[in-house]
Design a protein around this motif. Structure first.
Motif, PDB file in Angstrom:
ATOM      1  N   GLU A  30     -18.581  43.866 -56.048  1.00 59.81           N
ATOM      2  CA  GLU A  30     -20.012  44.008 -56.312  1.00 59.81           C
ATOM      3  C   GLU A  30     -20.481  42.978 -57.332  1.00 59.81           C
ATOM      4  O   GLU A  30     -21.584  42.423 -57.225  1.00 59.81           O
ATOM      5  N   ALA A  31     -19.630  42.710 -58.316  1.00 63.84           N
ATOM      6  CA  ALA A  31     -19.971  41.702 -59.321  1.00 63.84           C
ATOM      7  C   ALA A  31     -20.058  40.315 -58.687  1.00 63.84           C
ATOM      8  O   ALA A  31     -20.977  39.543 -58.975  1.00 63.84           O
ATOM      9  N   GLN A  32     -19.090  40.004 -57.807  1.00 60.85           N
ATOM     10  CA  GLN A  32     -19.101  38.708 -57.119  1.00 60.85           C
ATOM     11  C   GLN A  32     -20.357  38.550 -56.278  1.00 60.85           C
ATOM     12  O   GLN A  32     -21.009  37.499 -56.281  1.00 60.85           O
ATOM     13  N   LYS A  51     -11.338  51.448 -56.694  1.00 62.45           N
ATOM     14  CA  LYS A  51     -12.522  51.510 -57.546  1.00 62.45           C
ATOM     15  C   LYS A  51     -12.711  50.208 -58.318  1.00 62.45           C
ATOM     16  O   LYS A  51     -13.821  49.682 -58.426  1.00 62.45           O
ATOM     17  N   ILE A  52     -11.592  49.696 -58.876  1.00 57.64           N
ATOM     18  CA  ILE A  52     -11.652  48.432 -59.612  1.00 57.64           C
ATOM     19  C   ILE A  52     -12.022  47.284 -58.675  1.00 57.64           C
ATOM     20  O   ILE A  52     -12.856  46.426 -58.996  1.00 57.64           O
ATOM     21  N   LYS A  53     -11.428  47.305 -57.496  1.00 57.05           N
ATOM     22  CA  LYS A  53     -11.707  46.266 -56.503  1.00 57.05           C
ATOM     23  C   LYS A  53     -13.185  46.269 -56.117  1.00 57.05           C
ATOM     24  O   LYS A  53     -13.817  45.212 -56.002  1.00 57.05           O
ATOM     25  N   LYS A  54     -13.740  47.465 -55.928  1.00 48.83           N
ATOM     26  CA  LYS A  54     -15.149  47.595 -55.556  1.00 48.83           C
ATOM     27  C   LYS A  54     -16.052  47.023 -56.644  1.00 48.83           C
ATOM     28  O   LYS A  54     -17.041  46.337 -56.368  1.00 48.83           O
ATOM     29  N   LEU A  55     -15.718  47.302 -57.920  1.00 39.17           N
ATOM     30  CA  LEU A  55     -16.510  46.778 -59.027  1.00 39.17           C
ATOM     31  C   LEU A  55     -16.529  45.256 -59.031  1.00 39.17           C
ATOM     32  O   LEU A  55     -17.573  44.627 -59.227  1.00 39.17           O
ATOM     33  N   LEU A  56     -15.358  44.661 -58.809  1.00 37.43           N
ATOM     34  CA  LEU A  56     -15.264  43.197 -58.824  1.00 37.43           C
ATOM     35  C   LEU A  56     -16.005  42.576 -57.652  1.00 37.43           C
ATOM     36  O   LEU A  56     -16.672  41.539 -57.799  1.00 37.43           O
TER      37      LEU A  56
END
Length: 328
Positions: free
Chosen positions: A19-21, A12-17
């Protein structure tokens, strides 16, 4: 205290980062495109203040390049500034305005196209289909526009201004002739069988789907059906969600014969009567062949035929003049 990090939490954290990138990259591209357009406008307006436009313009770009490079580093060569100026001149009066969804590199490719209608078509299709720069370059080099957009002087169809994801009006809007299959890496004069051609397509299925066009999904290969205790196999079966119909493809490496058209007509009839549902559109059959005679196709098929098509395939990217001859 040794606590194990849950993999689902990490994902979940990886997905957020990620998407932010991706959002940052998209935002940077958007700002860059807008900035370059405004820079081009400023350059053109400054040039128009000079008494000798060509000479003065060259001086401005050279001087501007040196000062920008000194101030901001690489990326502001005279050639790049010429592209930025061309960007403004190309799009200042264009019917299709610049899009913030395309990168500067996309626009460098699009500016190669002189005809505004053709350039607008590729721009729209790049947005709709999310083409990478590489895929856009391939579609331009394979003359996609010329292969599916016909001459209005001959009373044939023109591209819709914006297809979006709407349902296509006719199979003619998605059937190409020829299809360019250079990504299969089969030598044009090499001796290969229909099964080898089929396997090469399956191995490069993603590329083949892109070449087929919008809305295609793969159903199966060597799809069998039976009636009167006889078995028949269709080389490739696809479904087009925009046309809402099955698309059957038969591969022929030799010269197209009238028996091939009759066979495809039988395949299409079977699917229309026993496979498609009532709310789906009539099945389309495409015979992909190395050589065909249009007169034989016209005589063999009914005058009002809207379901059976014969298209050539090419194993190389055609030159523009060669493609014009093929279309004519």
């Amino acid at each position: 205290m040794n606590v194990k990090l849950e993999s689902s939490f990490f994902e979940k954290i990886k997905k957020l980062l990620l998407e932010a990138q991706q959002g940052v990259v998209k935002q940077v591209n958007s700002i860059m495109v807008s900035t370059y357009y405004e820079m081009g406008k400023q350059i053109v307006e400054q040039e128009q203040n000079g008494s000798e436009e060509a000479e003065y313009g060259s001086y401005i770009l050279s001087e501007l390049s040196q000062r920008l490079t000194s101030e901001f580093g690489k990326g502001y060569s005279k050639r790049n500034l010429e592209l930025i100026r061309k960007f403004y001149l190309t799009y200042k009066n264009a019917k299709s305005p610049i899009s913030q969804n395309l990168s500067w590199t996309h626009y460098i490719q699009l500016m190669r196209i002189g005809d505004e209608k053709e350039r607008s078509y590729y721009q729209q299709q790049t947005e709709i289909n999310h083409w990478s720069v590489r895929e856009l370059d391939r579609q331009i080099n394979s003359s996609l526009f010329q292969r599916i957009v016909f001459d209005e002087d001959n009373n044939k169809i023109k591209p819709p201004e914006d297809q979006g994801d709407s349902i296509l009006n006719s199979p003619l809007q998605t059937i190409k002739d020829p299809y360019v299959l250079e990504f299969l890496n089969l030598e044009d004069r090499h001796s290969y069988s229909e099964s080898q051609l089929e396997q090469a397509i399956i191995d490069k299925l993603e590329n083949f789907l892109l070449e087929l066009g919008k809305g295609f999904t793969f159903v199966g290969r060597q799809v069998r059906f039976t009636f009167d205790e006889e078995h028949f196999r269709i080389d490739l079966v696809f479904y087009n969600r925009l046309l809402r119909c099955f698309v059957l493809i038969d591969l022929k490496i030799g010269k197209l014969k009238h028996q091939d058209l009759g066979q495809m007509q039988m395949y299409v009839n079977y699917y229309d009567r026993f496979v498609k549902t009532q709310d789906e559109m009539p099945t389309i059959g495409i015979i992909l062949c190395k050589d065909k005679k249009d007169t034989m196709v016209e005589i063999t098929l009914p005058k009002d035929n809207k379901q059976i098509f014969a298209s050539k395939y090419l194993l190389y990217l055609p030159k523009e003049e060669e493609l014009k001859k093929l279309i004519q």
